[in-house]
Motif scaffolding. Structure first.
Motif, mmCIF file in Angstrom:
data_model
loop_
_atom_site.group_PDB
_atom_site.id
_atom_site.type_symbol
_atom_site.label_atom_id
_atom_site.label_comp_id
_atom_site.label_asym_id
_atom_site.label_seq_id
_atom_site.Cartn_x
_atom_site.Cartn_y
_atom_site.Cartn_z
ATOM 1 N N VAL A 1 32.056 -14.407 7.828
ATOM 2 C CA VAL A 1 31.683 -15.542 6.992
ATOM 3 C C VAL A 1 32.704 -16.662 7.178
ATOM 4 C CG1 VAL A 1 30.504 -14.142 5.246
ATOM 5 C CG2 VAL A 1 32.924 -14.623 4.987
ATOM 6 N N PRO A 2 32.279 -17.924 7.106
ATOM 7 C CA PRO A 2 33.248 -19.017 7.188
ATOM 8 C C PRO A 2 34.120 -19.064 5.944
ATOM 9 C CG PRO A 2 31.068 -19.865 6.665
ATOM 10 C CD PRO A 2 30.896 -18.406 6.965
ATOM 11 N N ALA A 3 35.246 -19.762 6.051
ATOM 12 C CA ALA A 3 36.214 -19.808 4.948
ATOM 13 C C ALA A 3 35.587 -20.351 3.670
ATOM 14 C CB ALA A 3 37.413 -20.651 5.347
ATOM 15 N N SER A 4 34.687 -21.331 3.789
ATOM 16 C CA SER A 4 34.102 -21.938 2.592
ATOM 17 C C SER A 4 33.274 -20.926 1.801
ATOM 18 C CB SER A 4 33.231 -23.138 2.970
ATOM 19 O OG SER A 4 32.204 -22.741 3.870
ATOM 20 N N ILE A 5 32.589 -20.021 2.498
ATOM 21 C CA ILE A 5 31.803 -18.994 1.809
ATOM 22 C C ILE A 5 32.706 -17.871 1.336
ATOM 23 C CG2 ILE A 5 30.038 -17.211 2.154
ATOM 24 C CD1 ILE A 5 28.452 -19.218 3.746
ATOM 25 N N VAL B 1 22.407 -16.662 11.795
ATOM 26 C CA VAL B 1 21.672 -15.939 10.744
ATOM 27 C C VAL B 1 21.621 -16.710 9.434
ATOM 28 C CG1 VAL B 1 22.322 -13.747 11.783
ATOM 29 C CG2 VAL B 1 23.675 -14.636 9.887
ATOM 30 N N GLY B 2 22.374 -17.796 9.317
ATOM 31 C CA GLY B 2 22.409 -18.555 8.073
ATOM 32 C C GLY B 2 23.271 -17.867 7.025
ATOM 33 N N ALA B 3 23.226 -18.393 5.801
ATOM 34 C CA ALA B 3 24.079 -17.880 4.722
ATOM 35 C C ALA B 3 23.314 -17.088 3.677
ATOM 36 C CB ALA B 3 24.804 -19.043 4.040
ATOM 37 N N GLY B 4 21.999 -16.974 3.815
ATOM 38 C CA GLY B 4 21.187 -16.362 2.765
ATOM 39 C C GLY B 4 21.556 -14.917 2.474
ATOM 40 N N HIS B 5 21.807 -14.127 3.534
ATOM 41 C CA HIS B 5 22.147 -12.723 3.335
ATOM 42 C C HIS B 5 23.448 -12.601 2.538
ATOM 43 C CE1 HIS B 5 19.013 -11.696 6.179
ATOM 44 N NE2 HIS B 5 19.565 -12.484 7.081
ATOM 45 N N ALA B 6 24.449 -13.366 2.930
ATOM 46 C CA ALA B 6 25.744 -13.303 2.236
ATOM 47 C C ALA B 6 25.628 -13.794 0.804
ATOM 48 C CB ALA B 6 26.788 -14.126 2.997
ATOM 49 N N MET B 7 24.817 -14.825 0.565
ATOM 50 C CA MET B 7 24.720 -15.373 -0.785
ATOM 51 C C MET B 7 23.961 -14.420 -1.713
ATOM 52 S SD MET B 7 26.584 -17.887 -0.393
ATOM 53 C CE MET B 7 26.464 -18.818 -1.910
ATOM 54 N N ARG B 8 23.005 -13.661 -1.168
ATOM 55 C CA ARG B 8 22.363 -12.638 -2.004
ATOM 56 C C ARG B 8 23.376 -11.566 -2.392
ATOM 57 N NH1 ARG B 8 16.474 -11.683 0.867
ATOM 58 N NH2 ARG B 8 17.774 -10.821 2.521
ATOM 59 N N CYS B 9 24.208 -11.188 -1.426
ATOM 60 C CA CYS B 9 25.256 -10.209 -1.737
ATOM 61 C C CYS B 9 26.249 -10.773 -2.747
ATOM 62 C CB CYS B 9 25.981 -9.790 -0.460
ATOM 63 S SG CYS B 9 25.023 -8.648 0.568
ATOM 64 N N LEU B 10 26.549 -12.055 -2.630
ATOM 65 C CA LEU B 10 27.453 -12.682 -3.600
ATOM 66 C C LEU B 10 26.892 -12.551 -5.010
ATOM 67 C CD1 LEU B 10 29.858 -14.382 -4.472
ATOM 68 C CD2 LEU B 10 28.579 -16.429 -3.791
ATOM 69 N N ALA B 11 25.599 -12.788 -5.174
ATOM 70 C CA ALA B 11 24.985 -12.707 -6.506
ATOM 71 C C ALA B 11 25.105 -11.299 -7.078
ATOM 72 C CB ALA B 11 23.520 -13.141 -6.430
ATOM 73 N N ILE B 12 24.801 -10.277 -6.256
ATOM 74 C CA ILE B 12 24.862 -8.899 -6.756
ATOM 75 C C ILE B 12 26.306 -8.489 -6.993
ATOM 76 C CG2 ILE B 12 24.240 -6.509 -6.294
ATOM 77 C CD1 ILE B 12 21.987 -7.589 -4.473
ATOM 78 N N ALA B 13 27.206 -8.860 -6.078
ATOM 79 C CA ALA B 13 28.625 -8.500 -6.228
ATOM 80 C C ALA B 13 29.227 -9.164 -7.461
ATOM 81 C CB ALA B 13 29.394 -8.917 -4.977
ATOM 82 N N GLU B 14 28.863 -10.405 -7.707
ATOM 83 C CA GLU B 14 29.357 -11.104 -8.894
ATOM 84 C C GLU B 14 28.899 -10.386 -10.166
ATOM 85 O OE1 GLU B 14 29.191 -15.652 -10.621
ATOM 86 O OE2 GLU B 14 27.391 -14.819 -9.693
ATOM 87 N N ALA B 15 27.625 -9.982 -10.207
ATOM 88 C CA ALA B 15 27.120 -9.259 -11.380
ATOM 89 C C ALA B 15 27.838 -7.923 -11.539
ATOM 90 C CB ALA B 15 25.604 -9.050 -11.246
ATOM 91 N N ALA C 1 27.404 -8.063 4.937
ATOM 92 C CA ALA C 1 26.517 -9.174 5.286
ATOM 93 C C ALA C 1 27.318 -10.182 6.094
ATOM 94 C CB ALA C 1 25.936 -9.839 4.042
ATOM 95 N N ASP C 2 26.632 -10.967 6.901
ATOM 96 C CA ASP C 2 27.258 -12.026 7.691
ATOM 97 C C ASP C 2 26.662 -13.376 7.314
ATOM 98 O OD1 ASP C 2 28.783 -10.178 9.211
ATOM 99 O OD2 ASP C 2 27.047 -9.807 10.520
ATOM 100 N N ALA C 3 27.436 -14.432 7.553
ATOM 101 C CA ALA C 3 26.948 -15.801 7.402
ATOM 102 C C ALA C 3 27.419 -16.580 8.622
ATOM 103 C CB ALA C 3 27.475 -16.435 6.120
ATOM 104 N N THR C 4 26.534 -16.752 9.577
ATOM 105 C CA THR C 4 26.851 -17.444 10.827
ATOM 106 C C THR C 4 25.777 -18.495 11.090
ATOM 107 O OG1 THR C 4 25.561 -15.920 12.199
ATOM 108 C CG2 THR C 4 27.862 -15.300 11.732
ATOM 109 N N PRO C 5 26.041 -19.430 11.995
ATOM 110 C CA PRO C 5 24.995 -20.414 12.304
ATOM 111 C C PRO C 5 23.690 -19.778 12.760
ATOM 112 C CG PRO C 5 27.116 -21.129 13.182
ATOM 113 C CD PRO C 5 27.314 -19.728 12.671
#
Length: 617
Positions: free
Chosen positions: A300-304, A272-286, A266-270
């Motif tokens: 993805v930017p460093a903060s994400i 496409v936004g961060a939604g795709h990456a944050m959904r992946c974060l939720a599944i990856a965390e689980a 997934a990517d998080a860029t100005p």
């Protein structure tokens, strides 16, 4: 002779096969670990408290919690808990160790003192004492106390070789008669029918109910008070009465996925936004919480990226020579997954079309997060995380479809922070948030529109500006221009505790992206603006359920119209807002990422079983 140094060692980790992250689940506004630390702090016979956790990056958060609670932290092996205890006891210079597990937030400090006192007073001295025996328990599960000498612990570490010796710490001390001097100090009353530990979701409901019911009462820490509450409320006690407790010879292990790799793209860029990456974060965390390993491949930017690495998830940037969504991108993903022996690959992004998905397929289960209810995608699993979309079940051929709000992937922080009770009394707290990069550039006009109604509608305003927000400095300047400090909007940039922020607000005006599901999980009534075509899948079910109201993009860009709409929304009244809040929490329970991982693990197992006969042949 000096008094022995008695140290409580609390074993804790974020991974757990039945309830990952349980020690930071919340009750009565605080993490369960906080409740346990407070109760241990009230015990009079303890010299110190140490949290013993693992060296996994996933457990860094527990070291931070220990620091916040003012207790020591020792880190060691995930699998060899006996060694972890030895390291903690040595670091704390303990003479006597009290073993406590972190899933016991209803522990009675008086019970700790009683068992420690019996151990210290024994003549001849004991090596080990507890308030239960493996075949004779009268204390409820969740109030177990084991006390043993440092010397006995060191001997068990040197001699205990079985897997359950290393995982469960104390069986070597008591399983063989005569090996150590042991004693059992049962409580006066047999309350063994009660289950007050937190090992399963059912347990959490019971313990949370007890903690919240007794909060603020002078005897809230006593076992007797908890037992009385459950006598009066037998319907609560029944909720976990059928849960079976594992014996000490059954492994909870490093959890059910046993280090299996999942790769996320997934990517998080100005753009496409961060939604795709944050959904992946939720599944990856689980996935990681369930004992697996995970990596994100993307731009993805460093903060994400930091959010992933803080949860023990690797991050690898797309090579500069590769264009996202190209055939080279798909081949790079496939090669990276094969090199790690990945069992699952999950892609989330509109640049990944059917041809790209077909090119990326390999000897692993492939999944795609799809907002558009597309047909005939060349993947094993389609994840459609929006309520009101396609039906869960089978797609084309053997394809599995995980659909609806049951599979909305939210990060664990939303599961651990239940939606608060709100009075919706003025002044209301209003949040403005339009995505990590605010592609429609709505934050500034929305803030001006809300400030324009400030005199008519008392509001406390917060603007959440994501990590790629283009107007951050302009928002800060506008907020600073408000003369009344009490009315000055708060500009929150890239917070890592989004659940806590959402729990603190009453209403939200937001883009209808994945953040809307996070707001719903926290029970926040919403005025939603669709800023992209795919967001209809988000906004329609929320509006239909009565959890949100719709605001067209054209109206959102007209500050005068926007002021009037927000004023009507804010003045709707507490009863209307409460109904919307209840509709929100009725849609999303925060366990979508966990269910997704369970389903993926089940599909991986089924696929392995299907291939096995062919491989043997």
């Amino acid at each position: 002779m000096p008094e022995p140094r008695v140290v409580a060692i609390v074993q804790a980790r974020m991974g757990s096969s039945r309830l990952p992250g349980k020690v930071l689940e919340r009750a009565a506004g605080r993490p369960l670990l906080d409740h346990l630390a407070e109760r241990l702090g009230a015990a009079k016979r303890l010299s110190a408290i140490v949290l013993a956790t693992t060296r996994r990056p996933l457990d860094d958060v527990l070291e931070g919690e220990a620091a916040r609670l003012g207790i020591s932290c020792s880190r060691g092996s995930e699998d060899d808990v006996l060694e972890r205890f030895v390291l903690a006891a040595r670091a704390a210079e303990a003479d006597v160790v009290v073993r406590i597990t972190a899933d016991c937030p209803l522990l009675d400090p008086a019970e700790v003192d009683r068992v420690v006192g019996a151990f210290l007073a024994a003549d001849p001295p004991l090596d080990y004492a507890a308030n239960f025996a493996p075949d004779d328990r009268r204390i409820p599960l969740g109030l177990s106390v084991e006390v043993f000498s440092r010397a006995a612990l060191e001997r068990a570490h040197a001699e205990g070789r079985a897997g359950y010796h290393r995982e469960h710490v104390t069986p070597y001390l008591y399983e063989e008669k005569g090996r150590f001097r042991t004693g059992v100090v049962h409580p006066a009353e047999d309350l063994s029918h009660l289950r007050l530990t937190v090992d399963t979701p059912e347990d959490l409901v019971v313990v949370r109910a007890v903690l919240e019911a007794l909060e603020g009462e002078p005897d809230r820490m006593s076992l007797a008070r908890a037992a009385r509450f459950l006598v009066v409320h037998p319907e609560i006690a029944r909720l976990n009465a059928s849960v079976r407790q594992r014996s000490f010879r059954e492994s909870d292990g490093p959890a059910r996925l046993h280090g299996a790799w999942a790769i996320f793209r997934a990517d998080a860029t100005p753009e496409v936004g961060a939604g795709h990456a944050m959904r992946c974060l939720a599944i990856a965390e689980a996935w990681v919480l369930a004992g697996g390993r995970a990596a994100l491949l993307g731009l993805v930017p460093a903060s994400i990226a930091d959010r992933f690495t803080e949860r023990g998830i690797e991050v690898h940037a797309v090579p500069t020579r590769i264009t996202p969504g190209s055939a080279a991108d798909a081949l790079w993903l496939r090669t990276s997954a094969e090199e790690r022996g990945a069992v699952v690959v999950v892609a989330d992004g509109y640049a990944f079309d059917a041809q790209w998905l077909a090119t990326s397929r390999g000897p692993f289960v492939t999944a795609y997060v799809d907002d558009f209810s597309q047909q005939d995608l060349p993947v094993d699993v389609v994840i459609d995380p929006n309520a009101g979309g396609r039906e869960e079940g089978r797609g084309a051929g053997p394809q599995r479809v995980l659909a609806g709000a049951r599979y909305t992937p939210l990060r664990a922080e939303f599961r651990r922070s239940p939606a608060p009770a709100r009075s919706f009394a003025p002044p209301l707290s209003l949040l403005l948030t339009f995505g990590a990069s605010d592609p429609a550039r709505l934050s500034l006009p929305a803030l001006r529109a809300v400030l324009a109604i400030g005199k008519a509608v008392p509001l406390r305003i917060t603007v959440l500006a994501g990590p790629m927000h283009p107007d951050l400095e302009a928002l800060r300047a506008l907020a600073a221009s408000v003369d009344d400090v009490a009315q000055r909007p708060a500009i929150v940039h890239d917070t890592k505790d989004v659940a806590a922020l959402f729990a603190s607000i009453d209403l939200a005006v937001a883009a209808a992206g994945s953040t809307a599901w996070e707001l719903a999980a926290m029970g926040v009534p919403m005025l939603l603006v669709p800023v992209a075509d795919n967001q209809r899948a988000v906004i329609d079910p929320l509006v239909s359920a009565g959890a949100a109201a719709r605001l067209d993009l054209e109206a959102a860009r007209d500050e005068a119209r926007l002021s009037r709409v927000i004023e009507v929304f804010a003045l709707a009244g507490a009863q209307a807002h409460l109904a919307m809040s209840q509709a929100c929490t009725g849609l999303v329970d925060g366990r979508g990422a966990e269910r997704t991982c369970d389903a993926l693990a089940e599909i991986v197992s089924a696929e392995a079983a299907r291939r096995a006969p062919k491989e043997r042949a």
